[in-house]
Design an enzyme around this catalytic site. Structure first.
Site, PDB file in Angstrom:
ATOM      1  N   ASP A 402     -26.293  16.526 -36.622  1.00  0.00           N
ATOM      2  CA  ASP A 402     -25.398  17.671 -36.706  1.00  0.00           C
ATOM      3  C   ASP A 402     -24.628  17.864 -35.402  1.00  0.00           C
ATOM      4  OD1 ASP A 402     -24.569  20.243 -38.049  1.00  0.00           O
ATOM      5  OD2 ASP A 402     -25.554  21.071 -36.272  1.00  0.00           O
ATOM      6  N   GLU A 455     -22.049  13.815 -37.868  1.00  0.00           N
ATOM      7  CA  GLU A 455     -21.022  14.808 -38.169  1.00  0.00           C
ATOM      8  C   GLU A 455     -20.175  14.942 -36.900  1.00  0.00           C
ATOM      9  OE1 GLU A 455     -20.389  19.514 -39.261  1.00  0.00           O
ATOM     10  OE2 GLU A 455     -21.957  18.841 -37.919  1.00  0.00           O
TER      11      GLU A 455
END
Length: 731
Positions: A402, A455
């Site tokens: 993330d 990401e």
């Protein structure tokens, strides 16, 4: 200060040097620290009792034993007067549970199986079952284990320091699975801090914050799955990911709308994902977190699954059953930042241990969290081993990292003067770059066949390129540019789409610079953004038609696929972690039609290698029509490596039916409609080509063949050659 005074003051860094059994003047002296005890006796292996004398009013007992040889397997009988008598094995008679090699590797930050030594492990030493505790706290003056086994009294079980490694260790006989514990840490400034174990394998249910001793017992039944994964390449296979937040996917209305457990989800979610044709599920972080509203992205227990849905072994069973159903499991992972909760990692030993001391690097301005110090090798070791832990101990098939962009840039969300340049004056966080490369190198070397995905929302080069070529080493990168441009295009009313046509085609300019995953994730359906359905323009029929064509375009576009839960049946309201998905919408044929389309897209996609075998090779893609902006039409072709199979996508993103629209085709023969999003079965108007078209030897769009095709309104077609009965030409 004497050893006794240091113990009583909770300041002793090496209690084993004073407590326990030691040779002294030809005999063996046994010392123990038992506050509030009336009497203490040594119980020999043959049952003989020897009384110890209280030599310090704070609770130090001592006695000299004749004719005893070390090591000496004695017990202590402790009398607390009216509170009763207990018999225990003395924790201070045992050798360290961490060896010299472990200490060396931990000290250098190169212990890839850090979880196997730190944390709390149920073990048997010298025939005695107990729990070995170990924690990294290099700046602490003293550390004790406290828990329900010692009335949370920090005086009773001080730990020993293992030198410059910064590790503190203690074996506690009789402490077993399920025991609640924390570490009481004496900071350099004299403050006593009560901390949860950073390497705890289980935690209490929030709002409680204690760590829990866990001894895994799950027996895996997915050997065939793991073996096949090891020999496969995720890059060259189909991948359709269903992104899931476990706490809100489906609730149990018969029991107060509670969330389903890991074991219930193991049956229901695996059956649903298999029926829908998804190859993987991706879970929003399941690591322990105190605040439900963070969706798991503010982790306090990196080695423990959230207890909201069951035990750690229940999560293992969940993964096992998904594998047995043919579904892979990807876990979201958060090495970018961690919350400031005082019981967790923040200023763990009284210093900025896991985080940077300088708030210009250590504090995250967007989320109010702390940033890991990637320049500290022990911190990198903690994070790398944590990723391996989930891959090896929970058999996860992949890790999605993330917020990578926030890690890569020192000035991420910071104004001038709020960040510190690197040694070259740039804004790149070179420590984070080094960490991400190390993470990927270790993961792929130890767990071949797994997935690592980033990401990453900027144009950082080589995110999914090998480290030996200068890349970060990820297997995949989320294509945030595709997501942004595609949703922007589809949100325009069709009458204006001609002016935004190349928002739809621009992604192919860079589609093969990375190994992309196309994400329509949870981030697109929260914070007032609405659902994907509500983003679409027009009346209700047009919204549904637009959504169907979006999905068909996404599944045909180069790159792997990711769709957030609920969007597969056109959830009408934006997602909230506090409520279930609106499964009742499936009573409406329009929503059931969207679900059927996604199911059929997955099936047709997996069955057609041309749509995934060359996802990351530009030679496997070519436009047949990229410039029909006034018509809102695009068309492109995909092929396999050997060119034996080919597929054509045609999209008509206007509400007008286009009859006899000539489309170039790369080969002759019959082309069948593998997908028509306007089929009445999906809720469309039923316009189409009666199942297929026949190619004519008329060159068009740079192709040697063509056909007049009826293009349904706001719809997409997938055309696949019926058989290899016609010549083929590459564009």
């Amino acid at each position: 200060m004497s050893d006794a005074d240091q113990l009583i003051a909770r300041q002793h860094a090496n209690p084993h040097a004073y407590l326990g059994a030691h040779p002294e003047n030809g005999s063996v002296v046994v010392r123990t620290f038992r506050p509030a005890a009336s009497t203490v006796e040594v119980v020999a292996p043959d049952g003989k009792h020897s009384a110890l004398e209280q030599v310090h009013p704070g609770g130090i007992f001592e006695g000299h034993l004749k004719g005893v040889k070390l090591p000496y397997a004695y017990q202590l009988e402790v009398n607390y007067g009216d509170s009763g008598t207990i018999t225990i094995d003395d924790p201070y008679r045992f050798l360290p549970t961490i060896g010299e090699l472990d200490v060396h590797l931990l000290g250098e930050g190169r212990h890839e199986e850090l979880w196997d030594r730190l944390g709390a492990h149920v073990r048997e030493l010298d025939g005695v079952v107990g729990t070995a505790f170990a924690v990294w706290a290099p700046s602490a003056r003293a550390v004790s284990v406290v828990g329900d086994f010692n009335f949370w009294d920090g005086r009773i079980h001080p730990m020993r320091s293992l030198g410059s490694s910064g590790v503190w260790e203690l074996f506690l006989p009789g402490v077993g699975e399920g025991a609640h514990y924390k570490y009481e840490i004496l900071a350099p400034d004299g403050e006593i801090r009560l901390k949860a174990d950073p390497v705890a394998f289980e935690t209490e249910l929030p709002p409680k914050t204690a760590s829990v001793v866990h001894d895994p017992k799950h027996e895996w039944l997915d050997e065939a799955w793991v073996a096949e994964r090891r020999e496969s390449s995720a890059l060259e296979g189909p991948m359709s990911i269903y992104e899931v937040h476990l706490g809100s996917w489906r609730l149990n209305p018969l029991e107060g709308n509670r969330a389903l457990t890991y074991l219930e989800l193991a049956d229901e979610l695996s059956a649903y994902a298999k029926d829908m044709g998804f190859t993987h599920i991706e879970l929003l972080p399941v690591m322990a977190h105190p605040f439900t509203g963070s969706w798991g992205y503010q982790v306090t227990g990196y080695f423990a699954p959230t207890p909201r849905f069951g035990s750690p072994d229940d999560l293992r069973e969940f993964v096992d059953r998904l594998h047995q159903s043919g579904i892979g499991v990807i876990l979201d992972w958060v090495p970018a930042h961690f919350p400031r909760d005082d019981f967790a990692l923040a200023r763990f030993d009284g210093t900025a241990l896991y985080e940077h001391a300088d708030p210009r690097r250590g504090a995250h301005p967007d989320w109010g969290t702390l940033v890991f110090n990637y320049g500290r090798h022990e911190v990198r070791n903690f994070l790398v081993s944590n990723a391996l832990f989930w891959l090896e101990e929970y058999h996860a098939d992949g890790i999605r990292v993330d917020a990578v962009a926030s890690m890569l840039y020192l000035d991420y969300s910071r104004e001038a003067g709020e960040w510190v340049p690197n040694q070259y004056g740039g804004n790149e966080d070179l420590d984070a770059v080094g960490f991400l490369k190390e993470f990927n190198e270790v993961v792929y070397s130890r767990s071949p066949g797994v997935i690592s995905a980033a990401e990453e929302s900027t144009a950082w080069p080589g995110v999914s390129r090998p480290t030996y070529l200068g890349g970060l080493g990820f297997g995949f990168k989320w294509n945030m540019g595709w997501m942004h441009d595609t949703l922007a295009y589809f949100q325009h009313d069709p009458i204006y789409r001609r002016y935004h046509h190349h928002e739809l085609t621009f992604s192919l300019v860079y589609a093969f610079t990375e190994n992309f995953i196309l994400p329509l994730s949870h981030d697109e359906v929260v914070h007032g953004k609405g659902s994907l359905l509500t983003k679409m323009p027009g009346d209700r029929w047009q919204k549904l038609a637009n959504l169907r064509s979006l999905y068909a375009y996404m599944w045909a576009h180069p790159g792997k696929k990711l769709l957030f839960m609920g969007q597969e049946f056109a959830q009408e309201v934006e997602w909230s972690e506090n409520r279930s998905l609106d499964w009742h919408l499936l009573e409406n044929p329009e929503h059931a039609g969207i679900q059927s389309l996604v199911r059929d897209l997955n099936a047709a996609y997996k069955a057609e290698p041309a749509l995934w075998e060359m996802d990351f090779d530009g030679n496997g893609f070519w436009w047949t029509e990229a410039n029909a902006a006034d018509d809102n039409v695009i068309a492109f072709a995909r092929r396999t490596k050997d060119s034996e199979r080919v597929a054509l996508f045609v999209g008509n993103f206007s509400p007008a039916v286009r009859d006899n629209y000539r489309i170039g085709l790369p080969r002759g023969g019959r082309w069948r409609e593998a997908v028509n999003t306007d089929a009445t079965y999906y809720g469309g108007s039923g316009v189409g080509n009666m199942g297929g078209v026949d190619a004519e030897a008329i060159g068009w769009h740079g192709q040697p063949f063509s056909a007049e095709v009826t293009l349904p309104p706001l719809a997409a077609l997938w055309l696949i050659p019926d058989a290899d009965d016609g010549p083929e030409e590459d564009a």
